[in-house]
Design an enzyme around this catalytic site. Structure first.
Site, PDB file in Angstrom:
ATOM      1  N   CYS A  44      56.343  59.895   6.520  1.00 50.40           N
ATOM      2  CA  CYS A  44      56.328  59.094   7.754  1.00 50.40           C
ATOM      3  C   CYS A  44      55.657  57.745   7.523  1.00 50.40           C
ATOM      4  O   CYS A  44      56.199  56.698   7.885  1.00 50.40           O
ATOM      5  CB  CYS A  44      55.621  59.868   8.856  1.00 50.40           C
ATOM      6  SG  CYS A  44      55.379  58.881  10.334  1.00 50.40           S
ATOM      7  N   CYS A  49      59.144  56.854   9.115  1.00 52.03           N
ATOM      8  CA  CYS A  49      59.044  56.331  10.496  1.00 52.03           C
ATOM      9  C   CYS A  49      58.352  54.975  10.600  1.00 52.03           C
ATOM     10  O   CYS A  49      58.842  54.085  11.305  1.00 52.03           O
ATOM     11  CB  CYS A  49      58.262  57.284  11.388  1.00 52.03           C
ATOM     12  SG  CYS A  49      58.256  58.990  10.911  1.00 52.03           S
ATOM     13  N   LYS A  52      60.082  52.021   8.707  1.00 58.08           N
ATOM     14  CA  LYS A  52      61.400  51.898   9.376  1.00 58.08           C
ATOM     15  C   LYS A  52      61.257  51.182  10.713  1.00 58.08           C
ATOM     16  O   LYS A  52      62.016  50.263  11.017  1.00 58.08           O
ATOM     17  CB  LYS A  52      61.998  53.304   9.534  1.00 58.08           C
ATOM     18  CG  LYS A  52      63.337  53.434  10.210  1.00 58.08           C
ATOM     19  CD  LYS A  52      63.355  53.466  11.709  1.00 58.08           C
ATOM     20  CE  LYS A  52      62.380  54.382  12.363  1.00 58.08           C
ATOM     21  NZ  LYS A  52      62.718  55.798  12.349  1.00 58.08           N
ATOM     22  N   TYR A 179      70.161  60.623  12.154  1.00 56.49           N
ATOM     23  CA  TYR A 179      69.104  59.670  12.482  1.00 56.49           C
ATOM     24  C   TYR A 179      69.076  58.489  11.514  1.00 56.49           C
ATOM     25  O   TYR A 179      69.128  57.332  11.918  1.00 56.49           O
ATOM     26  CB  TYR A 179      67.733  60.351  12.352  1.00 56.49           C
ATOM     27  CG  TYR A 179      67.338  61.284  13.460  1.00 56.49           C
ATOM     28  CD1 TYR A 179      66.464  60.861  14.448  1.00 56.49           C
ATOM     29  CD2 TYR A 179      67.776  62.601  13.488  1.00 56.49           C
ATOM     30  CE1 TYR A 179      66.034  61.724  15.451  1.00 56.49           C
ATOM     31  CE2 TYR A 179      67.358  63.474  14.479  1.00 56.49           C
ATOM     32  CZ  TYR A 179      66.492  63.031  15.458  1.00 56.49           C
ATOM     33  OH  TYR A 179      66.080  63.881  16.439  1.00 56.49           O
ATOM     34  N   GLU A 183      70.020  54.582  12.247  1.00 58.95           N
ATOM     35  CA  GLU A 183      68.906  53.626  12.312  1.00 58.95           C
ATOM     36  C   GLU A 183      69.084  52.525  11.258  1.00 58.95           C
ATOM     37  O   GLU A 183      68.939  51.334  11.557  1.00 58.95           O
ATOM     38  CB  GLU A 183      67.575  54.363  12.100  1.00 58.95           C
ATOM     39  CG  GLU A 183      67.262  55.284  13.264  1.00 58.95           C
ATOM     40  CD  GLU A 183      65.926  56.020  13.161  1.00 58.95           C
ATOM     41  OE1 GLU A 183      65.449  56.509  14.181  1.00 58.95           O
ATOM     42  OE2 GLU A 183      65.366  56.127  12.055  1.00 58.95           O
ATOM     43  N   HIS A 439      59.768  47.765  40.377  1.00 58.54           N
ATOM     44  CA  HIS A 439      60.923  46.868  40.376  1.00 58.54           C
ATOM     45  C   HIS A 439      60.522  45.464  39.927  1.00 58.54           C
ATOM     46  O   HIS A 439      59.460  44.988  40.329  1.00 58.54           O
ATOM     47  CB  HIS A 439      61.498  46.801  41.797  1.00 58.54           C
ATOM     48  CG  HIS A 439      62.750  46.011  41.897  1.00 58.54           C
ATOM     49  ND1 HIS A 439      63.948  46.449  41.371  1.00 58.54           N
ATOM     50  CD2 HIS A 439      62.974  44.786  42.431  1.00 58.54           C
ATOM     51  CE1 HIS A 439      64.862  45.523  41.606  1.00 58.54           C
ATOM     52  NE2 HIS A 439      64.305  44.512  42.232  1.00 58.54           N
ATOM     53  N   GLU A 444      63.047  52.198  36.362  1.00 61.89           N
ATOM     54  CA  GLU A 444      63.175  52.575  37.774  1.00 61.89           C
ATOM     55  C   GLU A 444      64.482  53.340  38.026  1.00 61.89           C
ATOM     56  O   GLU A 444      64.584  54.096  39.000  1.00 61.89           O
ATOM     57  CB  GLU A 444      63.087  51.347  38.689  1.00 61.89           C
ATOM     58  CG  GLU A 444      64.280  50.422  38.623  1.00 61.89           C
ATOM     59  CD  GLU A 444      64.144  49.220  39.582  1.00 61.89           C
ATOM     60  OE1 GLU A 444      63.807  49.444  40.757  1.00 61.89           O
ATOM     61  OE2 GLU A 444      64.381  48.079  39.147  1.00 61.89           O
TER      62      GLU A 444
END
Ligand code: NDP
Length: 450
Positions: A44, A49, A52, A179, A183, A439, A444
């Site tokens: 990782c 991760c 990346k 994945y 990616e 908002h 939302e």
């Protein structure tokens, strides 16, 4: 502790799971050693991760710079320097590697920067020849990229090498539809490569909701990424000009500058001496464990990708923590709950999901309600970027409980982390409806679904 052994715990592998387990075990008072043959931090932090995500940030500037004129900015002479980004990312990885090492040392975990192998009952031998003993052994050796066995596969790279390329390839073929393929397709495409994904089936990101997968495919194609489905490698040939000629089933040959394999990851269980003490492995070579991460050998545990349960860093960290608390803590045994784990794909745009897909919910619950918002984020409207987001909420029609949320769109993973708390807590659609919107945001949409 450690009366009859050199250590209470010997951890093999210094990635996310191994580091967390060692640190927590030490904080519970155990005498701990850890062996890592490469760099502390694991996949990782060192080649997964973290670097990346840094490249994903770098790649996203391409679109922001393209869009910025609509927001009044003009930038003369913009250019991209891959080597600068690559080296900057690696500098930060060095820092993190140092931070992980410091964490262990600050907890008095002894680190052996070498390979370790189990050579007998409670016995570990290091590459230097030193032999030590431990009351418990934790295997946290992770996984490595799987490379399909076709002639010429040695000419390809994996994500491990992608972080160290000398230059961005003009044309890259990425194998796989999961994945890593999606990616890196986004990353290379934004950096200017001509990207082609080839996949053995016609299904991308198999575990995600079909509507999101379709949306990602549609947007990726719009951005210029090519897809070849039902394609498997026949061979890869290196030409005199250094380019690669790729032959595959069902499609014409292709000439590219780089081939990258992103075809799954295999548990690292070879050469660890697991057979010496009879640790049981599964079909993919993964270590079989119970819910407390214990193997069939009473004093041997395993956490993270090497067990092939859920190949995600936060899961490995939880498994490492639970192991250390169970074996060295003072409370009750702790098992990791592997249900309802949120996840994300850092594609362009990203995907995020938690809980059941629509298909899974229909199969498992029968009667479900599906709420959808298909909208264009305000920033994309102003930028005149025709890229629509899709949010989907799946509810159990019997009790209104939300059983899944699926999103594709800007910042979807950031939004999902909070939404996942609600799904994990078993909240209902009515709970979301009762929450006032913030908002104007994209998030939302989740409380305005009709
Ligand atoms: P994935 O499992 O995501 O995808 C593998 C892809 O390769 C699938 O499309 C699969 O096809 C295909 N494939 C598998 N075996 C072969 C084969 N023998 N020949 C040709 N194609 C094959 O794996 P990745 O390598 O992309 O990533 C590994 C794991 O790492 C992920 O499962 C994930 O857990 C983790 N990861 C997580 C990330 C995140 O959280 N954002 C980022 C990167 C990795 P099929 O669908 O037909 O099986």
């Amino acid at each position: 502790m450690a009366d009859d052994y050199d250590y209470d715990l010997f951890t093999i592998g210094g990635g996310s799971g191994g580091v967390r387990a060692s640190r927590i075990a030490a904080s519970h008072g155990a005498k701990v050693a850890l062996a890592e043959e490469f760099r502390v931090g694991g996949t990782c932090v060192i080649r997964g991760c973290v670097p990346k995500k840094m490249l994903v940030y770098g790649a996203h500037f391409a679109e922001d710079l393209e869009d910025c004129e609509k927001f009044g900015w003009s930038i003369e002479g913009k250019s991209f320097d891959w080597v600068k980004l690559r080296d900057h990312v690696q500098k930060d990885i060095d820092r993190l590697n140092g931070a992980y090492t410091d964490t262990l040392e600050n907890h008095d975990v002894e680190i052996f920067h070498e390979r370790a192998e189990i050579t007998g009952d409670h016995e570990i031998t290091l590459a230097s020849g030193k032999t030590v003993t431990a009351k418990y052994i934790l295997v946290a050796t992770g996984a490595r990229p799987h490379v399909p066995d076709c002639p010429g596969h040695e000419h390809g790279i994996t994500s491990n090498e992608a972080f160290h390329l000398d230059a961005i390839p003009e044309r890259i073929l990425i194998a796989g539809g999961g994945y890593i393929a999606n990616e890196f397709a986004g990353i290379f495409n934004e950096f200017g490569s001509k990207v082609t994904i080839i996949n053995r089936s016609d299904t991308l990101l198999r575990s995600y909701d079909e509507s999101l997968r379709d949306r990602l495919l549609q947007i990726s194609m719009m951005k210029g990424i090519d897809f070849r489905f039902h394609a498997e490698f026949r061979c890869i040939e290196k030409l005199d000009n250094g380019k690669l000629k790729v032959s595959m089933t069902n499609h014409d040959d292709m000439e590219v500058d780089c081939v990258m394999f992103a075809t799954g990851r295999l548990p690292n269980t070879e050469g660890l001496g697991l057979d010496t003490i009879g640790v049981e492995l599964g079909d993919k070579g993964e270590i079989k464990v119970d819910r407390f991460s214990k193997t069939n050998v009473d004093y041997v545990y395993a956490v993270g990708d090497v067990t092939d349960r859920v190949q995600l860093t936060p899961v490995a960290i939880r498994e490492g923590q639970a192991f250390a608390d169970t074996v060295f803590g003072s409370g009750d045994p702790v098992a990791v709950d592997h249900s309802c784990i949120p996840s994300a794909v850092f594609s362009h745009p990203p995907i995020a999901a938690v809980g059941m897909t629509e298909g899974e919910a229909k199969n498992q619950l029968g009667n479900v309600k599906v709420y959808i918002s298909d909208f264009r984020a305000m920033k994309n409207v102003v930028a005149d970027r025709h890229e629509r987001s899709l949010y989907k909420m799946i509810c159990d029609a019997g009790n209104d409980r939300i059983v899944g949320i699926h999103m594709i769109g800007p910042e979807a993973p950031e939004i999902m982390q909070a939404a996942a708390v609600a799904v994990k807590a078993g909240l209902t659609k009515a709970d979301f409806d009762a929450t006032t919107a913030i908002h104007p945001t994209m998030a939302e949409e989740l409380v305005l679904l009709k």
